[in-house]
Design a protein around this motif. Structure first.
Motif, PDB file in Angstrom:
ATOM      1  N   THR A   1       0.830  -1.203   0.000  1.00  0.00           N
ATOM      2  CA  THR A   1       0.000   0.000   0.000  1.00  0.00           C
ATOM      3  C   THR A   1       0.870   1.260   0.000  1.00  0.00           C
ATOM      4  N   ASN A   2       1.903   1.247   0.863  1.00  0.00           N
ATOM      5  CA  ASN A   2       2.823   2.389   0.910  1.00  0.00           C
ATOM      6  C   ASN A   2       3.486   2.625  -0.436  1.00  0.00           C
TER       7      ASN A   2
ATOM      8  N   ASN B   1     -10.109   1.868  -7.337  1.00  0.00           N
ATOM      9  CA  ASN B   1     -11.145   1.106  -6.641  1.00  0.00           C
ATOM     10  C   ASN B   1     -11.051  -0.397  -6.882  1.00  0.00           C
ATOM     11  N   ASP B   2     -10.343  -0.777  -7.942  1.00  0.00           N
ATOM     12  CA  ASP B   2     -10.228  -2.206  -8.252  1.00  0.00           C
ATOM     13  C   ASP B   2      -8.953  -2.823  -7.676  1.00  0.00           C
ATOM     14  N   LYS B   3      -8.169  -2.043  -6.923  1.00  0.00           N
ATOM     15  CA  LYS B   3      -6.903  -2.548  -6.397  1.00  0.00           C
ATOM     16  C   LYS B   3      -7.125  -3.380  -5.136  1.00  0.00           C
ATOM     17  N   SER B   4      -6.197  -4.327  -4.926  1.00  0.00           N
ATOM     18  CA  SER B   4      -6.242  -5.163  -3.729  1.00  0.00           C
ATOM     19  C   SER B   4      -4.814  -5.458  -3.281  1.00  0.00           C
ATOM     20  N   TRP B   5      -4.541  -5.252  -2.010  1.00  0.00           N
ATOM     21  CA  TRP B   5      -3.201  -5.508  -1.480  1.00  0.00           C
ATOM     22  C   TRP B   5      -3.195  -6.643  -0.466  1.00  0.00           C
ATOM     23  N   TYR B   6      -4.236  -6.725   0.303  1.00  0.00           N
ATOM     24  CA  TYR B   6      -4.291  -7.758   1.334  1.00  0.00           C
ATOM     25  C   TYR B   6      -4.741  -9.083   0.744  1.00  0.00           C
TER      26      TYR B   6
END
Length: 451
Positions: free
Chosen positions: A362-363, A421-426
């Protein structure tokens, strides 16, 4: 008087001095006598071939204390008939280096003899001091052999590294130490062969094992045992296991809280817990403690581990380690070992998940693309109300869906900015508590919202 007649070679001509410790007298003076490091000086190995050819460039020896760095440097100088000068980087500096260079220049002009400069603990020299060596290596006035217990890639400057060949030395084995003990017992000139000594196999093994790979420690303990034990009626000095235990009372642990071993042991400890090997984790933790490591450092590493490697698989891990640390601070040692052990065992046995690393991903995107605008319906409701009142626009907060007003306190709603809005990190883990939490959320999404 010739100022260069008294060389600083601290080894030459002194090996038979009975006033010196046994370990000093028994120091190898030739390659045939050198013990260990077969990967360097064994038959056909590079360093052995270099010595045989007589062509020796500047070298850096790195490895743990008592692995033979100083001895090997001296052996090389003997084998190629070079002068041997010693500088200790802790005590000596550029002034002493200049004196060595002056003598080396004189000797080279007088008889063409090479000078090997051995710089012990060379990592203690700063950049300027290390740089001062370079012109003399380039000119060939001296051949450097540097010794360090630190990783040379971190502790030595690149120009020096580029002019030297690096050789790693490893700790001596128990068999290596036993070989030196046998040699000292048999040698009548430099060793203890002039005495009638019988050492039991158990005593010899104890000397070798408890020396921790340090021949000096083993030989000096053997000498203490031999000289402090009365002869029997037959004139023999008989060294038993009990006498050996009295002579070398504490096992020598190879550990430096500020050196490479500090990081190696800590790394082995962490990786053992990550691999769920309880026994290995306890072993490396004990090794650090026996070497004098600060228990608070170990607790700090375990706290990090509790979030980094156990993480959401068992969120309770943080509480356990923190409580163990608080208990340790209240009790101290030796009872504090229970709390260290408690935490290490718990972490080793715990389910593992590294999903908390999502924060770094995320960072990364924030540093790369900056922070996007907060969606209108997530903005502060007071600010939205004032904007609606004074700008005569719709109150964006009216579009916010309060999760607690919906079944299971969850509702499908956009929380990220429009652009990502379509991003995912976890990525939810599939073990321990995290698996149940992640499954619960996905069930809610599929049942109440979009899948």
């Amino acid at each position: 008087m010739n100022l260069f007649e008294n060389e600083s070679d601290s080894f030459e001509g002194k090996s038979d001095n009975k006033n010196q410790p046994l370990a000093t007298r028994m120091r190898p003076v030739s390659l045939d006598e050198f013990v260990g490091q077969n990967h360097l000086v064994g038959e056909g190995k590079m360093l052995q071939r270099m010595i045989d050819s007589g062509v020796i460039g500047s070298l850096i020896f790195y490895g743990p204390p008592s692995s033979g760095k100083t001895t090997l440097a001296y052996v090389i100088s003997n084998e190629i008939d070079a002068r041997f000068e010693v500088i200790n980087a802790v005590l000596d500096g550029i002034k002493e280096l200049r004196n060595v260079v002056a003598k080396a220049e004189h000797q080279k002009k007088a008889n063409g003899r090479k000078t090997i400069l051995f710089v012990d603990e060379i990592h203690r020299w700063n950049k300027a001091q290390q740089d001062a060596l370079l012109p003399h290596l380039e000119s060939g006035i001296i051949t450097l052999v540097g010794a360090t217990t630190e990783n040379p890639f971190y502790s030595l400057v690149n120009p020096l590294l580029s002019r030297c060949q690096l050789f790693e030395l490893f700790p001596l084995t128990r068999d290596n130490v036993e070989e030196m003990i046998d040699r000292a017992l048999a040698d009548e000139e430099r060793g203890l062969g002039y005495l009638k000594i019988e050492v039991s196999q158990e005593a010899k093994l104890y000397f070798a094992e408890n020396a921790g790979g340090d021949v000096r420690n083993a030989l000096n303990a053997l000498e203490v045992a031999a000289l402090s034990t009365a002869k029997d009626k037959h004139g023999f000095v008989r060294i038993t296991l009990d006498i050996a235990k009295e002579s070398i009372q504490k096992r020598n642990v190879r550990y430096d809280r500020t050196g490479d071993e500090h990081y190696h042991y800590a790394s082995a400890f962490i990786k053992s817990m990550r691999g769920s090997d309880v026994n290995a984790a306890l072993y490396w933790m004990s090794a650090m403690l026996e070497g004098g490591e600060d228990p608070n450092f170990i607790f700090r590493r375990m706290l990090i581990f509790a979030s980094e490697d156990v993480g959401m698989a068992d969120p309770y891990a943080l509480t356990v380690v923190n409580s163990a640390h608080e208990s340790f601070m209240k009790t101290g040692m030796p009872e504090g070992l229970y709390f260290l052990s408690h935490a290490a065992i718990f972490l080793s046995l715990s389910a593992k998940s590294n999903s908390t690393k999502a924060i770094f991903d995320t960072n990364s995107i924030i540093r790369e693309k900056g922070v996007k605008d907060v969606p209108q319906h997530l903005k502060d409701k007071t600010a939205n109300k004032l904007a609606s009142q004074y700008l005569d626009v719709k109150n964006a907060s009216d579009d916010y869906k309060y999760p607690h007003s919906y079944p299971n306190s969850w509702v499908d709603q956009q929380y990220l900015p429009d652009e990502i809005n379509d991003k995912s990190w976890y990525e939810g883990g599939n073990t321990g508590r995290e698996k149940k939490l992640w499954e619960r959320l996905n069930i809610l999404k599929n049942k109440l919202g979009k899948s």
